[in-house]
Design an enzyme around this catalytic site. Structure first.
Site, PDB file in Angstrom:
ATOM      1  N   LYS A 184       4.254  -3.251   5.657  1.00  0.00           N
ATOM      2  CA  LYS A 184       5.386  -2.539   5.053  1.00  0.00           C
ATOM      3  C   LYS A 184       5.200  -1.020   5.132  1.00  0.00           C
ATOM      4  CE  LYS A 184       5.422  -2.645   0.721  1.00  0.00           C
ATOM      5  NZ  LYS A 184       5.103  -3.418  -0.452  1.00  0.00           N
ATOM      6  N   GLU A 219       2.907   4.154  -7.944  1.00  0.00           N
ATOM      7  CA  GLU A 219       1.913   3.942  -6.892  1.00  0.00           C
ATOM      8  C   GLU A 219       0.492   4.067  -7.443  1.00  0.00           C
ATOM      9  OE1 GLU A 219       2.746   4.008  -2.770  1.00  0.00           O
ATOM     10  OE2 GLU A 219       3.392   2.520  -4.219  1.00  0.00           O
ATOM     11  N   ARG A 220      -0.435   3.360  -6.835  1.00  0.00           N
ATOM     12  CA  ARG A 220      -1.849   3.550  -7.129  1.00  0.00           C
ATOM     13  C   ARG A 220      -2.323   4.830  -6.443  1.00  0.00           C
ATOM     14  NH1 ARG A 220      -0.525  -1.454  -5.673  1.00  0.00           N
ATOM     15  NH2 ARG A 220      -0.912  -3.182  -7.116  1.00  0.00           N
TER      16      ARG A 220
END
Length: 456
Positions: A159, A185-186
């Site tokens: 992705k 997001e990390r």
């Protein structure tokens, strides 16, 4: 905040990110408030009017250090961010502040994060294709210029690589710009994308806006609006193609659900917030084309328990023009990009919009791949020799089409050792017609794999 600013009120209660403020007057809903504690500054956004002198706000910073009785100051405006042409090539947070260690953006011009979409008379209908140069997408589920595409896929199916290739195509081939919204997001993912985009040479035509997973639900909710505000600014000032990417819109919905619960609202279907449709619409309806330029959106969508009827997924689907389904089965076969050609589609797949040649080629390719899927179990049990000659021909051509629709990407050329290839739509259609007509029946299937155009 001016030195002589007078407080609008004081903190009466603090429960996690929910702050109740006793005011001398009521700031409007959506107003940004400031709280200062030494060198620390906290931003609050008004979400509810509880009484003639009491408002409830959501804090956009960690609330350690806040206490009852602290003075609260009115910014005099909703949450806004500085906009400047120098934002390209930068990584920013929800407030437009630098996360990359660079200089702050010039604060000569601001835009509100929450804004109304352009007037209907000023928008243009999304009826044209945005060519990406990616064969399987341009042929079977083309992007709509100025439209919205959903990218459905789990971890490990490519992705992020696909999003980076979109950004590369827009910046390198169309001389447009990209805005990436990292919602929840990390930090590891942010670091990886930052360095990969630098290595791929697409960072200077891109802007990254991040709201991290460990931040307040208010940050994760508003970061998508911040990124979209920058996309609108670039569309209006550069008059160019703008690609807006969001990863992941489901986390935006989750953040809205958290805020709804914190405000004490009764949950609706499957526990989602009652304001789910209006929150998604307030984001999606701003993604439009105008006479200045167009914003084309690609949004990664997480599907809870693979249930496409989930209310969050169904709400997002109602706004999309194209759906790209990434399949783990395709990835397991080495088919990259791992797009499922039979489940992906676009509302622009119409012969009036695409032309008869494109429409017929796409339909015939799907017919061959669908027939091959029907025959796979028979082939596995009895062997291909048990098929009729006609079915054997269809299977051979379908396998060549399946491998032809793979493609090496420029953004991962350093990792794969294969130079990236961009194939114009006209060439893709001609190659698929040639494979279907049998002109490549004598060509080995491996010669169709991971290449650009077919040999003439």
């Amino acid at each position: 905040m001016p030195q002589d600013a007078r407080p609008v009120g004081r903190i009466e209660a603090a429960q996690g990110p929910v702050i109740d403020v006793r005011c001398t007057y009521l700031p409007p809903l959506g107003q940004a408030l400031d709280v200062v504690n030494g060198s620390n500054r906290y931003v609050l956004v008004v979400h509810q009017h509880l009484a003639p002198t009491l408002v409830r706000a959501i804090a956009l910073h960690a609330v350690a250090g806040l206490y009852r009785g602290m003075p609260v100051f009115d910014r005099g405006a909703p949450l806004h961010v500085p906009v400047d042409p120098g934002c390209l090539g930068r990584m920013l947070n929800v407030f437009g502040e630098a996360l990359d260690g660079g200089a702050p953006l010039a604060d000569s011009d601001f835009r509100n994060v929450l804004a109304a979409p352009p007037a209907l008379a000023d928008t243009l209908p999304p009826i044209r294709i945005l060519e990406t140069g990616i064969k399987v997408i341009d042929l079977l589920c083309p992007f709509v210029r100025g439209g919205k595409t959903g990218l459905f896929g789990g971890a490990g199916v490519g992705k992020t690589v696909l999003m980076m290739e979109f950004m590369h195509a827009v910046s390198a081939e169309m001389h447009g710009v990209s805005v990436f919204a990292g919602v929840g997001e990390r930090m590891r993912e942010g670091h990886e994308m930052w360095h990969e985009m630098q290595d791929a040479g697409v960072l200077q035509r891109s802007l990254l806006v991040y709201g991290q997973m460990d931040e307040s639900p208010g940050v994760r909710f508003y970061v998508g609006y911040t990124a979209l505000t920058y996309a609108e600014y670039l569309r209006d000032t550069l008059a160019s193609e703008v690609l807006f990417l969001m990863d992941n819109i489901f986390r935006f919905i989750q953040a809205g659900s958290e805020i709804s619960g914190l405000l004490g609202r009764m949950p609706a279907t499957v526990g989602y917030q009652p304001t789910l449709p209006s929150e998604v619409a307030s984001l999606q309806e701003r993604i439009v084309s105008t006479r200045s330029g167009s914003i084309t959106a690609v949004q990664a969508v997480y599907v809870p328990a693979d249930d496409m009827s989930d209310p969050a997924v169904a709400t997002v689907l109602g706004h999309l023009d194209s759906t790209v389904i990434l399949s783990r089965q395709q990835a397991a076969k080495g088919i990259y990009p791992a797009v499922d050609p039979l489940r992906s589609g676009s509302r622009i797949m119409d012969h009036h919009l695409l032309g008869m040649r494109h429409y017929h080629a796409a339909r015939t390719v799907r017919e061959h791949l669908a027939r091959y899927l029907e025959l796979e179990d028979i082939i596995a049990m009895l062997g291909i020799e048990e098929l009729s000659p006609e079915d054997r021909r269809i299977v051979g051509r379908a396998r060549r089409l399946q491998r032809y629709l793979t493609q090496p990407f420029a953004v991962v050329a350093d990792h794969t050792g294969i130079a990236g290839a961009r194939v114009p739509l006209a060439q893709t259609i001609a190659d698929c017609e040639a494979i279907i007509d049998g002109r490549y029946d004598q060509l080995a299937e491996t010669d169709c794999y991971m290449r650009g155009a077919m040999p003439s």
